[in-house]
Design a protein around this motif. Structure first.
Motif, PDB file in Angstrom:
ATOM      1  N   TRP A 122      76.583 -17.919  34.894  1.00  0.00           N
ATOM      2  CA  TRP A 122      77.568 -18.301  35.910  1.00  0.00           C
ATOM      3  C   TRP A 122      77.144 -17.731  37.237  1.00  0.00           C
ATOM      4  O   TRP A 122      76.884 -16.551  37.361  1.00  0.00           O
ATOM      5  CB  TRP A 122      78.931 -17.722  35.585  1.00  0.00           C
ATOM      6  CG  TRP A 122      79.638 -18.384  34.480  1.00  0.00           C
ATOM      7  CD1 TRP A 122      79.091 -19.016  33.406  1.00  0.00           C
ATOM      8  CD2 TRP A 122      81.031 -18.463  34.319  1.00  0.00           C
ATOM      9  NE1 TRP A 122      80.067 -19.486  32.591  1.00  0.00           N
ATOM     10  CE2 TRP A 122      81.266 -19.148  33.120  1.00  0.00           C
ATOM     11  CE3 TRP A 122      82.104 -18.018  35.059  1.00  0.00           C
ATOM     12  CZ2 TRP A 122      82.544 -19.403  32.666  1.00  0.00           C
ATOM     13  CZ3 TRP A 122      83.364 -18.267  34.584  1.00  0.00           C
ATOM     14  CH2 TRP A 122      83.583 -18.958  33.401  1.00  0.00           C
ATOM     15  N   PRO A 147      81.874 -22.755  35.225  1.00  0.00           N
ATOM     16  CA  PRO A 147      80.667 -23.150  34.501  1.00  0.00           C
ATOM     17  C   PRO A 147      80.113 -24.448  35.070  1.00  0.00           C
ATOM     18  O   PRO A 147      80.835 -25.239  35.652  1.00  0.00           O
ATOM     19  CB  PRO A 147      81.138 -23.330  33.068  1.00  0.00           C
ATOM     20  CG  PRO A 147      82.600 -23.534  33.145  1.00  0.00           C
ATOM     21  CD  PRO A 147      83.078 -22.866  34.413  1.00  0.00           C
ATOM     22  N   TYR A 164      77.725 -13.523  35.889  1.00  0.00           N
ATOM     23  CA  TYR A 164      78.191 -13.533  34.509  1.00  0.00           C
ATOM     24  C   TYR A 164      77.231 -14.314  33.618  1.00  0.00           C
ATOM     25  O   TYR A 164      76.482 -15.157  34.076  1.00  0.00           O
ATOM     26  CB  TYR A 164      79.568 -14.206  34.395  1.00  0.00           C
ATOM     27  CG  TYR A 164      80.632 -13.550  35.216  1.00  0.00           C
ATOM     28  CD1 TYR A 164      81.308 -12.442  34.731  1.00  0.00           C
ATOM     29  CD2 TYR A 164      80.972 -14.037  36.468  1.00  0.00           C
ATOM     30  CE1 TYR A 164      82.294 -11.823  35.493  1.00  0.00           C
ATOM     31  CE2 TYR A 164      81.951 -13.429  37.228  1.00  0.00           C
ATOM     32  CZ  TYR A 164      82.610 -12.318  36.735  1.00  0.00           C
ATOM     33  OH  TYR A 164      83.574 -11.713  37.492  1.00  0.00           O
ATOM     34  N   THR A 204      77.590 -16.361  29.724  1.00  0.00           N
ATOM     35  CA  THR A 204      78.522 -16.803  28.687  1.00  0.00           C
ATOM     36  C   THR A 204      77.748 -17.589  27.641  1.00  0.00           C
ATOM     37  O   THR A 204      76.679 -18.117  27.913  1.00  0.00           O
ATOM     38  CB  THR A 204      79.656 -17.662  29.280  1.00  0.00           C
ATOM     39  OG1 THR A 204      80.582 -17.987  28.249  1.00  0.00           O
ATOM     40  CG2 THR A 204      79.143 -18.939  29.894  1.00  0.00           C
ATOM     41  N   PHE A 221      82.409 -23.227  26.507  1.00  0.00           N
ATOM     42  CA  PHE A 221      81.956 -21.928  26.992  1.00  0.00           C
ATOM     43  C   PHE A 221      82.865 -20.826  26.479  1.00  0.00           C
ATOM     44  O   PHE A 221      84.091 -20.936  26.541  1.00  0.00           O
ATOM     45  CB  PHE A 221      81.937 -21.941  28.527  1.00  0.00           C
ATOM     46  CG  PHE A 221      81.005 -22.965  29.090  1.00  0.00           C
ATOM     47  CD1 PHE A 221      79.672 -22.664  29.360  1.00  0.00           C
ATOM     48  CD2 PHE A 221      81.444 -24.254  29.333  1.00  0.00           C
ATOM     49  CE1 PHE A 221      78.813 -23.611  29.860  1.00  0.00           C
ATOM     50  CE2 PHE A 221      80.577 -25.223  29.839  1.00  0.00           C
ATOM     51  CZ  PHE A 221      79.254 -24.904  30.109  1.00  0.00           C
ATOM     52  N   LYS A 278      82.480 -14.831  27.857  1.00  0.00           N
ATOM     53  CA  LYS A 278      82.025 -14.519  29.207  1.00  0.00           C
ATOM     54  C   LYS A 278      81.947 -13.005  29.410  1.00  0.00           C
ATOM     55  O   LYS A 278      82.856 -12.286  29.015  1.00  0.00           O
ATOM     56  CB  LYS A 278      82.974 -15.137  30.232  1.00  0.00           C
ATOM     57  CG  LYS A 278      82.605 -14.851  31.661  1.00  0.00           C
ATOM     58  CD  LYS A 278      83.581 -15.530  32.599  1.00  0.00           C
ATOM     59  CE  LYS A 278      83.914 -14.637  33.753  1.00  0.00           C
ATOM     60  NZ  LYS A 278      84.885 -15.219  34.638  1.00  0.00           N
ATOM     61  N   ARG A 279      80.831 -12.556  30.014  1.00  0.00           N
ATOM     62  CA  ARG A 279      80.659 -11.133  30.278  1.00  0.00           C
ATOM     63  C   ARG A 279      79.778 -10.929  31.501  1.00  0.00           C
ATOM     64  O   ARG A 279      78.983 -11.806  31.842  1.00  0.00           O
ATOM     65  CB  ARG A 279      80.083 -10.428  29.070  1.00  0.00           C
ATOM     66  CG  ARG A 279      78.741 -11.001  28.604  1.00  0.00           C
ATOM     67  CD  ARG A 279      78.666 -11.004  27.072  1.00  0.00           C
ATOM     68  NE  ARG A 279      77.399 -11.525  26.596  1.00  0.00           N
ATOM     69  CZ  ARG A 279      77.196 -12.782  26.222  1.00  0.00           C
ATOM     70  NH1 ARG A 279      78.167 -13.673  26.299  1.00  0.00           N
ATOM     71  NH2 ARG A 279      76.023 -13.175  25.765  1.00  0.00           N
TER      72      ARG A 279
END
Length: 85
Positions: free
Chosen positions: A3, A8, A38, A40, A79, A82-83
Protein backbone atom coordinates in the motif's frame (compact mmCIF):
# COMPACT_ATOMS: atom_id res chain seq x y z
CA UNK A 1 0.73 -6.47 -1.93
CA UNK A 2 2.08 -3.03 -0.99
CA UNK A 3 0.00 0.00 0.00
CA UNK A 4 1.33 3.42 -0.91
CA UNK A 5 -1.60 5.12 0.79
CA UNK A 6 -4.77 3.96 2.52
CA UNK A 7 -6.35 2.35 -0.55
CA UNK A 8 -5.43 -0.97 -2.15
CA UNK A 9 -4.74 -0.87 -5.87
CA UNK A 10 -4.22 -3.11 -8.87
CA UNK A 11 -0.47 -3.64 -8.50
CA UNK A 12 0.66 -6.65 -6.48
CA UNK A 13 3.90 -8.56 -5.95
CA UNK A 14 4.95 -11.87 -4.42
CA UNK A 15 5.80 -11.77 -0.73
CA UNK A 16 9.03 -13.69 -1.26
CA UNK A 17 10.18 -10.93 -3.64
CA UNK A 18 9.94 -8.28 -0.89
CA UNK A 19 10.50 -10.33 2.27
CA UNK A 20 13.11 -8.66 4.48
CA UNK A 21 13.26 -5.46 2.38
CA UNK A 22 12.79 -1.99 3.85
CA UNK A 23 10.20 0.40 2.42
CA UNK A 24 13.02 2.27 0.63
CA UNK A 25 14.38 -0.96 -0.88
CA UNK A 26 10.89 -1.90 -2.13
CA UNK A 27 10.47 1.57 -3.66
CA UNK A 28 13.77 1.20 -5.53
CA UNK A 29 13.23 -2.43 -6.58
CA UNK A 30 9.77 -1.71 -8.03
CA UNK A 31 10.46 1.87 -9.21
CA UNK A 32 7.59 3.22 -7.12
CA UNK A 33 7.00 6.99 -6.98
CA UNK A 34 6.83 6.91 -3.15
CA UNK A 35 7.90 4.62 -0.34
CA UNK A 36 5.10 2.25 0.68
CA UNK A 37 3.72 2.43 4.23
CA UNK A 38 1.88 -0.86 4.56
CA UNK A 39 1.92 -4.41 3.32
CA UNK A 40 -1.13 -6.65 3.13
CA UNK A 41 -1.86 -10.15 1.97
CA UNK A 42 -4.15 -10.61 -1.00
CA UNK A 43 -6.26 -13.61 -1.94
CA UNK A 44 -6.92 -13.45 -5.68
CA UNK A 45 -9.82 -15.69 -6.72
CA UNK A 46 -9.14 -18.49 -9.15
CA UNK A 47 -9.81 -17.46 -12.72
CA UNK A 48 -8.95 -13.79 -12.18
CA UNK A 49 -7.05 -12.38 -15.14
CA UNK A 50 -3.63 -11.03 -14.11
CA UNK A 51 -1.19 -9.10 -16.28
CA UNK A 52 2.52 -9.51 -15.58
CA UNK A 53 5.63 -7.77 -16.78
CA UNK A 54 9.03 -6.42 -15.89
CA UNK A 55 9.43 -3.12 -14.02
CA UNK A 56 10.96 -0.23 -15.96
CA UNK A 57 13.47 2.06 -14.24
CA UNK A 58 11.39 5.07 -13.15
CA UNK A 59 11.45 7.50 -10.21
CA UNK A 60 15.14 6.79 -9.59
CA UNK A 61 14.46 3.08 -9.12
CA UNK A 62 15.79 -0.10 -10.69
CA UNK A 63 14.40 -2.19 -13.52
CA UNK A 64 13.98 -5.94 -13.81
CA UNK A 65 11.62 -6.89 -10.96
CA UNK A 66 8.55 -8.94 -11.84
CA UNK A 67 5.28 -7.07 -11.33
CA UNK A 68 1.64 -8.19 -11.45
CA UNK A 69 -1.49 -6.17 -12.18
CA UNK A 70 -5.10 -7.06 -11.37
CA UNK A 71 -6.37 -4.82 -14.18
CA UNK A 72 -8.80 -2.95 -11.95
CA UNK A 73 -10.68 -6.10 -10.92
CA UNK A 74 -9.58 -5.98 -7.26
CA UNK A 75 -12.12 -5.93 -4.46
CA UNK A 76 -11.51 -4.76 -0.90
CA UNK A 77 -12.43 -8.18 0.53
CA UNK A 78 -9.47 -9.76 -1.30
CA UNK A 79 -7.04 -7.84 0.97
CA UNK A 80 -6.37 -8.85 4.58
CA UNK A 81 -3.73 -8.76 7.33
CA UNK A 82 -2.66 -5.14 6.75
CA UNK A 83 0.49 -4.19 8.65
CA UNK A 84 3.19 -1.52 8.65
CA UNK A 85 6.37 -2.28 6.77
Amino acid sequence: YIWRNMCPGSGIMKYEDIEGLTAREIKIKYSLPDEPYYITDVRVPSGTEIETGIVNALFGGDSGAQQYNLLGQEKAEWFYNKRKI
